[in-house]
Scaffold this active site. Structure first.
Site, PDB file in Angstrom:
ATOM      1  N   SER A 223       0.779  -1.238   0.000  1.00 54.01           N
ATOM      2  CA  SER A 223       0.000   0.000   0.000  1.00 54.01           C
ATOM      3  C   SER A 223       0.812   1.291   0.000  1.00 54.01           C
ATOM      4  O   SER A 223       0.394   2.284  -0.607  1.00 54.01           O
ATOM      5  CB  SER A 223      -0.966   0.011   1.192  1.00 54.01           C
ATOM      6  OG  SER A 223      -0.282  -0.212   2.403  1.00 54.01           O
TER       7      SER A 223
ATOM      8  N   ASP B 269      -3.379   6.367  10.991  1.00 54.98           N
ATOM      9  CA  ASP B 269      -3.393   4.918  11.220  1.00 54.98           C
ATOM     10  C   ASP B 269      -2.038   4.372  11.665  1.00 54.98           C
ATOM     11  O   ASP B 269      -1.903   3.178  11.953  1.00 54.98           O
ATOM     12  CB  ASP B 269      -3.871   4.175   9.966  1.00 54.98           C
ATOM     13  CG  ASP B 269      -2.997   4.426   8.746  1.00 54.98           C
ATOM     14  OD1 ASP B 269      -1.901   5.007   8.881  1.00 54.98           O
ATOM     15  OD2 ASP B 269      -3.418   4.021   7.640  1.00 54.98           O
TER      16      ASP B 269
ATOM     17  N   HIS C 292       0.487   4.091   7.236  1.00 51.90           N
ATOM     18  CA  HIS C 292       0.693   4.624   5.892  1.00 51.90           C
ATOM     19  C   HIS C 292       1.331   6.019   5.910  1.00 51.90           C
ATOM     20  O   HIS C 292       1.054   6.827   6.804  1.00 51.90           O
ATOM     21  CB  HIS C 292      -0.639   4.679   5.140  1.00 51.90           C
ATOM     22  CG  HIS C 292      -1.240   3.331   4.921  1.00 51.90           C
ATOM     23  ND1 HIS C 292      -2.374   2.903   5.582  1.00 51.90           N
ATOM     24  CD2 HIS C 292      -0.836   2.299   4.138  1.00 51.90           C
ATOM     25  CE1 HIS C 292      -2.658   1.671   5.197  1.00 51.90           C
ATOM     26  NE2 HIS C 292      -1.740   1.277   4.325  1.00 51.90           N
TER      27      HIS C 292
END
Length: 266
Positions: free
Chosen positions: A36, A238, A241
């Protein structure tokens, strides 16, 4: 070169995505792979992307993107919108990387071709030879080269967060990563293909496992394999990321690593 840029200027339409099809203009091609943080989550919060595009990531007629439909189009954020499907993509390192390569006079680069392949939440096991993701990467890389469309200059790799979930995966990461590099070079018929990986800024597991994977990444000593360190770059809420600003900084780190070590490949 003037005629080439003029041709692109006629094709480029600001504010729109223009598909160029199987464009055979010679390009310097870079594969973007991993999970990601390579696909891009910059600016993504609570399932929505804020749409903020920093100046370093603005589209340019000399930067193209290879779509999921195997066509070339003018590249713009989010680069992985049709690749990392089912997830919300935002800013990644790819556009900042490409813009810096173009900006640098040392690179001698005219047209950049970015081939996004990253998929969020994928462990190294999901990228091994014989896997769906491995096959897709090789297929997309080969399709991007069709009709004399350019040369693959490097693979940019940012992955490993999912391999911090358990100790066994963290301990075996280095061997699997080395094999992946060797397999890709063999199957792409590019035995000296530059491979620039990113040492983790974060992970899904314990700090011990994160450091184990980071040590593995920085400890790979193979010809034409380089590592840039993402540790310390600010994270989204979070804590996993990279923020938009961090993705830009990472893109620049990757560009400097390529220019310092591999620009002679031109």
């Amino acid at each position: 070169m003037f005629e080439l840029i003029t041709w692109f200027s006629m094709l480029f339409v600001a504010g729109s995505t223009l598909v160029l099809g199987q464009n055979n203009t010679a390009k310097d091609i870079f594969i973007l792979a991993g999970q990601s943080n390579m696909a891009g989550r910059g600016g993504v919060n609570q399932g929505k992307w804020d749409g903020n595009i920093p100046p370093e990531c603005k589209p340019k007629r000399s930067i193209l993107r290879f779509t999921a439909n195997l066509d070339w189009e003018v590249a713009r954020e989010p680069l992985h919108v049709d690749i990392d499907v089912g997830k919300v993509c935002g800013v990644g390192p790819g556009m900042a990387f490409a813009n810096e390569i173009i900006r640098s006079h040392r690179s001698g680069t005219g047209i950049i071709g970015l081939v996004p392949c990253a998929v969020g939440g994928t462990s190294i096991n999901k990228w091994g030879k014989g896997s769906r993701l491995y096959g897709q990467l090789v297929k997309r890389a080969n399709e991007a080269l069709k009709d004399g469309g350019g040369t693959i200059r490097a693979i940019l790799w940012y992955q490993g967060e999912s391999d911090t979930l358990n100790k066994d995966d963290a301990e075996t990461y280095k061997g699997k990563m080395v094999k992946l590099i060797e397999d890709l070079r063999l199957d792409l018929n590019l035995p000296s293909l530059p491979f620039i990986q990113v040492a983790l800024a974060s992970g899904e597991g314990t700090s011990t496992n994160i450091e184990m994977v980071r040590k593995a990444q920085m400890g790979i000593k193979i010809k034409n394999v380089k590592c840039v360190d993402a540790k310390g770059l600010p994270l989204n809420a979070d804590n996993l990321h990279l923020t938009t600003t961090s993705e830009v900084k990472l893109g620049l780190k990757l560009a400097y690593a390529f220019l310092l070590s591999f620009s002679h490949f031109h």
